[in-house]
Each structure stands twice: as structure tokens, then as C-alpha cells.
Scaffold this motif. Structure first.
Motif, PDB file in Angstrom:
ATOM      1  N   ILE A 180       0.834  -1.103   0.070  1.00  0.00           N
ATOM      2  CA  ILE A 180      -0.071  -0.219   0.033  1.00  0.00           C
ATOM      3  C   ILE A 180       0.880   1.249  -0.247  1.00  0.00           C
ATOM      4  O   ILE A 180       0.267   2.220  -0.549  1.00  0.00           O
ATOM      5  CB  ILE A 180      -1.012  -0.109   1.243  1.00  0.00           C
ATOM      6  N   GLN A 181       2.124   1.080   0.541  1.00  0.00           N
ATOM      7  CA  GLN A 181       2.967   2.342   0.485  1.00  0.00           C
ATOM      8  C   GLN A 181       3.595   2.731  -0.726  1.00  0.00           C
ATOM      9  O   GLN A 181       3.724   3.963  -0.889  1.00  0.00           O
ATOM     10  CB  GLN A 181       4.159   2.043   1.690  1.00  0.00           C
ATOM     11  N   ASN A 182       3.919   1.687  -1.705  1.00  0.00           N
ATOM     12  CA  ASN A 182       4.449   2.307  -2.806  1.00  0.00           C
ATOM     13  C   ASN A 182       3.873   1.652  -3.958  1.00  0.00           C
ATOM     14  O   ASN A 182       4.216   2.003  -5.193  1.00  0.00           O
ATOM     15  CB  ASN A 182       6.012   1.577  -2.875  1.00  0.00           C
ATOM     16  N   SER A 238       0.264   2.447  -6.268  1.00  0.00           N
ATOM     17  CA  SER A 238      -0.738   3.492  -6.134  1.00  0.00           C
ATOM     18  C   SER A 238      -2.132   2.653  -6.565  1.00  0.00           C
ATOM     19  O   SER A 238      -3.136   2.982  -6.090  1.00  0.00           O
ATOM     20  CB  SER A 238      -0.481   4.619  -7.050  1.00  0.00           C
ATOM     21  N   ASP A 281      -2.750  -0.685  -5.496  1.00  0.00           N
ATOM     22  CA  ASP A 281      -3.097  -1.249  -4.042  1.00  0.00           C
ATOM     23  C   ASP A 281      -3.797  -0.027  -3.190  1.00  0.00           C
ATOM     24  O   ASP A 281      -4.674  -0.376  -2.513  1.00  0.00           O
ATOM     25  CB  ASP A 281      -1.971  -1.910  -3.664  1.00  0.00           C
ATOM     26  N   TRP A 282      -3.227   0.855  -3.228  1.00  0.00           N
ATOM     27  CA  TRP A 282      -3.706   2.001  -2.324  1.00  0.00           C
ATOM     28  C   TRP A 282      -4.954   2.520  -2.810  1.00  0.00           C
ATOM     29  O   TRP A 282      -6.069   2.523  -1.593  1.00  0.00           O
ATOM     30  CB  TRP A 282      -2.566   3.407  -2.365  1.00  0.00           C
ATOM     31  N   THR A 307      -7.555  -0.368  -2.040  1.00  0.00           N
ATOM     32  CA  THR A 307      -7.569  -0.352  -0.427  1.00  0.00           C
ATOM     33  C   THR A 307      -8.812   0.879   0.034  1.00  0.00           C
ATOM     34  O   THR A 307      -9.694   0.764   0.645  1.00  0.00           O
ATOM     35  CB  THR A 307      -6.458  -0.389   0.407  1.00  0.00           C
ATOM     36  N   ASN A 308      -8.398   2.023  -0.408  1.00  0.00           N
ATOM     37  CA  ASN A 308      -9.225   3.190  -0.215  1.00  0.00           C
ATOM     38  C   ASN A 308     -10.393   3.233  -0.774  1.00  0.00           C
ATOM     39  O   ASN A 308     -11.543   3.530   0.094  1.00  0.00           O
ATOM     40  CB  ASN A 308      -8.467   4.292  -0.709  1.00  0.00           C
ATOM     41  N   GLN A 340       2.757   0.954   6.918  1.00  0.00           N
ATOM     42  CA  GLN A 340       1.175   0.513   6.300  1.00  0.00           C
ATOM     43  C   GLN A 340       0.070   1.221   7.317  1.00  0.00           C
ATOM     44  O   GLN A 340      -0.826   1.718   6.899  1.00  0.00           O
ATOM     45  CB  GLN A 340       1.105  -0.866   6.334  1.00  0.00           C
ATOM     46  N   ILE A 376      -0.644   5.034   6.592  1.00  0.00           N
ATOM     47  CA  ILE A 376      -1.340   5.134   5.385  1.00  0.00           C
ATOM     48  C   ILE A 376      -2.771   4.917   5.505  1.00  0.00           C
ATOM     49  O   ILE A 376      -3.758   5.394   5.212  1.00  0.00           O
ATOM     50  CB  ILE A 376      -0.625   4.406   4.350  1.00  0.00           C
ATOM     51  N   LEU A 377      -2.950   3.467   6.115  1.00  0.00           N
ATOM     52  CA  LEU A 377      -4.460   3.039   6.479  1.00  0.00           C
ATOM     53  C   LEU A 377      -5.341   4.266   7.374  1.00  0.00           C
ATOM     54  O   LEU A 377      -6.436   4.293   7.094  1.00  0.00           O
ATOM     55  CB  LEU A 377      -4.395   1.936   7.245  1.00  0.00           C
ATOM     56  N   THR A 415      -6.480   6.643   5.299  1.00  0.00           N
ATOM     57  CA  THR A 415      -7.676   6.497   4.323  1.00  0.00           C
ATOM     58  C   THR A 415      -9.032   6.362   5.129  1.00  0.00           C
ATOM     59  O   THR A 415      -9.945   5.737   4.640  1.00  0.00           O
ATOM     60  CB  THR A 415      -7.411   5.201   3.650  1.00  0.00           C
TER      61      THR A 415
END
Ligand code: C2E
Ligand code: MG
Ligand code: MG
Ligand code: MG
Length: 285
Positions: free
Chosen positions: A210-212, A214, A216-217, A220-221, A244, A247-248, A251
Motif C-alpha cells: 500500500i505504501q508504494n 498506487s 493497491d492504495w 484499499t481506499n 502501512q 497510510i491506512l 484512508t
């Protein structure tokens, strides 16, 4: 492959499971025995509410402690259990043991968490699944609302009408339903409005990068916001590091599970770790 004292992480036997058994038949016979001879055990992995820093749920995860071959991971025997039909007695054992452990914790006035039990697609397809499950829960005397069943998308997509009937029956008793490994199955989003679903567990493959990554981010978002909009709880699975987690949080993720908080551990270790401090794990306080 034995669990040593306070060492939290269970280590499984290094040899591939297939090589430890003379044949598939041998392994199947051993597994049949394991169910009746008390070789199975449940580990528990907590779920954390980010807003309160408290544990809300413990997921029961089965292990097989084979007398000769040591600890065997579910990935190495659940498929065989499914092929051989042993998943039905195994699943009943898991549900009963999870209920009995919950009853023990209640009797000792400890740990007021829900318990989540994984239900394999074969179990879910069994004609009598709901009735058998409700019967087991009633035998143990615990309130069904302490339980959550984790099912997968493949379980519910086979026969929509039957699925609705089963889920309605479970929900009418107070059992919650979550969709495990959400996002990797073949399913339509339509069922989220048709079925009584309380929780989506985002598959850990999306959380991993999720950090690198986009994409996957973004996925998830999107799942987290879909959950908010539909009033369905969302859990991020497989959270391993603080990066992680940060970032979660951005979101607006409310609930996490993963090695960062705790791997699956024995009931005893759960009590030692999470009974203290008002059920508040150290990492959050
Ligand atoms: P699952 O239900 O999706 O459970 C999560 C799995 O991911 C667990 O593996 C857990 O140890 C692992 N995990 C949790 N957090 C992390 C993390 O941060 N990083 C990584 N890399 N892994 C993490 P486990 O216990 O080996 O179970 C594997 C699968 O076996 C489960 O996936 C579930 O599908 C199945 N399973 C386990 N117990 C049962 C059971 O009692 N009944 C049934 N039908 N299936 C079970
Ligand atoms: Mg699960
Ligand atoms: Mg999962
Ligand atoms: Mg999984």
C-alpha cells in the motif's frame, strides 16, 4: 517445531508437509484421528479498533500438532480436509472449541471480545450448515452474538437464494458475517446490498504494498469508503508495519489485523498479552 515458553511466533516444521507423510491416504487417516484425539488447537489473532485502541475481536485459526511431525499450518491440511470431506467434522470441532473458549473467558470475566471463526466453502455449502452451527453454539451456552463467521466470496456466489436463506438464518440468531480475503474472489458487488454482511476484510495482498503501489492504495481506499457508505465495517488484514498503518489511518480505516499488532497466539498468550491494561495493547497507548 515446538512452541517454547514466551516465544510468540509458532514455528512450523521446515519439511514440506507432503514429504512428512508416506502418502495422501496416510495423512488423511492421521487427520481423521487428529480431530477425535485432540491434536488440533486454536490460535487467536486480535483485531484492533484504531479509534479506541482496543481489541474488538479474536479470529480463531486452527493448527494441527501432529505427534510425530510437529505443528502443521492450516494451508497444509485444510485443502486435504476439503477434498476428503473431513472439513465437516473439523469445522464443527473448530466452532465448538471457539465457543467453549469464549465461554471460559466469559466465566472468568476476562476478555469481552467477539470470536471470529473461518468457514470453508465446503462447510458453507453443506445442507445443514446453519442448523448444525446454531446447535453447536446453543450446546455451549454462549450468546450467538459473540460470534462472527468469516466466509469467502466463493462461498456465497454459488447459489444466491440458498445463500440468502442461510445468512438470514444465522443473522436472525445474532451471528455476524464477514467476507474474508475481500477483493481477490470472483464476485459481484451486488451481493453487498442483497446479503446481510457486517464486515469486509480487505485481502492482505492489497495492504502489502500500500505504501508504494498506487493501485493497491486506490483499491484499499475504495473498499474502505465503500464500507463507510454501505455501513459495513472494514478490516485491513496483514498489517505488518507502522508505515502501512499510517497510510491506512489516512484512508480512514477503522480496524486492523496483522503481525504489527500480534500474530495468531495461544489462548494463554492472548490472556497474558491483552488482559492487562484495560485490554489496550501497548503499541497504541
Ligand atoms: P485467513 O482466514 O485469511 O487468516 C489469515 C492468515 O494470515 C493466517 O494464517 C494468519 O496467520 C496470517 N496473517 C495474519 N496477519 C498477517 C500478517 O501481518 N502478515 C502475514 N504475512 N500473514 C498474516 P494461517 O493461520 O496460517 O491461516 C491460513 C488460512 O487457513 C486462513 O486464512 C484460513 O483461510 C484458513 N484457516 C485457518 N484456520 C481455519 C479454520 O479453523 N477453518 C477453516 N475453514 N479455515 C481455516
Ligand atoms: Mg479469516
Ligand atoms: Mg483473510
Ligand atoms: Mg487468507
Amino acid at each position: 517445531a515446538k512452541q517454547t515458553g514466551k516465544n510468540k511466533l509458532i514455528t512450523f516444521h521446515p519439511l514440506p508437509t507432503q514429504q512428512r507423510f508416506a502418502s495422501q491416504i496416510q495423512m488423511e487417516n492421521d487427520l481423521r484421528k487428529a480431530i477425535t484425539e485432540n491434536q488440533l488447537l486454536l490460535y487467536y489473532q486480535p483485531r484492533l479498533e484504531l479509534s479506541t485502541g482496543q481489541i474488538s475481536c479474536l479470529e480463531a485459526l486452527v493448527r494441527w500438532n501432529h505427534p510425530l511431525h510437529g505443528m502443521i499450518a492450516p494451508a497444509d491440511f485444510i485443502p486435504l480436509a476439503e477434498e476428503s470431506g473431513l472439513i465437516l467434522p473439523l469445522g464443527e470441532w473448530v466452532l465448538r472449541e471457539a465457543c467453549l473458549q469464549k465461554a471460559r473467558w466469559l466465566a472468568e470475566n476476562k476478555l469481552d471480545y467477539q470470536v471470529a471463526v473461518n468457514i470453508s466453502p465446503c462447510q458453507f455449502q453443506d445442507e445443514d450448515f446453519a442448523d448444525k452451527a446454531i446447535h453447536i453454539i446453543q450446546q455451549t451456552g454462549i450468546n450467538p452474538s459473540y460470534l462472527e463467521f468469516e466466509i469467502t466470496e466463493s462461498s456465497i456466489m454459488q447459489n444466491m437464494e440458498k445463500t440468502i436463506a442461510v445468512l438470514d438464518k444465522l443473522c436472525s440468531k445474532g451471528i455476524s458475517i464477514s467476507i474474508d480475503d475481500f477483493g481477490i474472489g470472483y464476485s459481484s458487488l451486488n451481493y453487498l446490498k442483497e446479503f446481510p454482511i457486517h464486515c469486509l476484510k480487505i485481502d492482505r495482498s492489497f495492504v502489502k504494498n500500500i505504501q508504494n503501489n498506487s493501485n493497491d492504495w486506490a483499491i484499499t481506499n475504495a473498499i474502505i469508503h465503500l464500507g463507510h457508505a454501505l455501513n459495513i465495517q472494514v478490516v485491513a488484514e496483514g498489517v505488518e508495519d507502522v508505515g502501512q498503518l499510517d497510510i491506512l489511518k489516512e484512508t480512514t480505516c477503522t480496524t486492523i489485523q496483522g503481525f504489527l499488532l500480534s500474530p495468531p497466539i495461544s489462548a494463554y498468550e492472548i490472556e497474558q498479552t491483552f488482559y492487562m491494561n484495560d485490554n489496550r495493547p501497548v503499541m497504541i497507548s
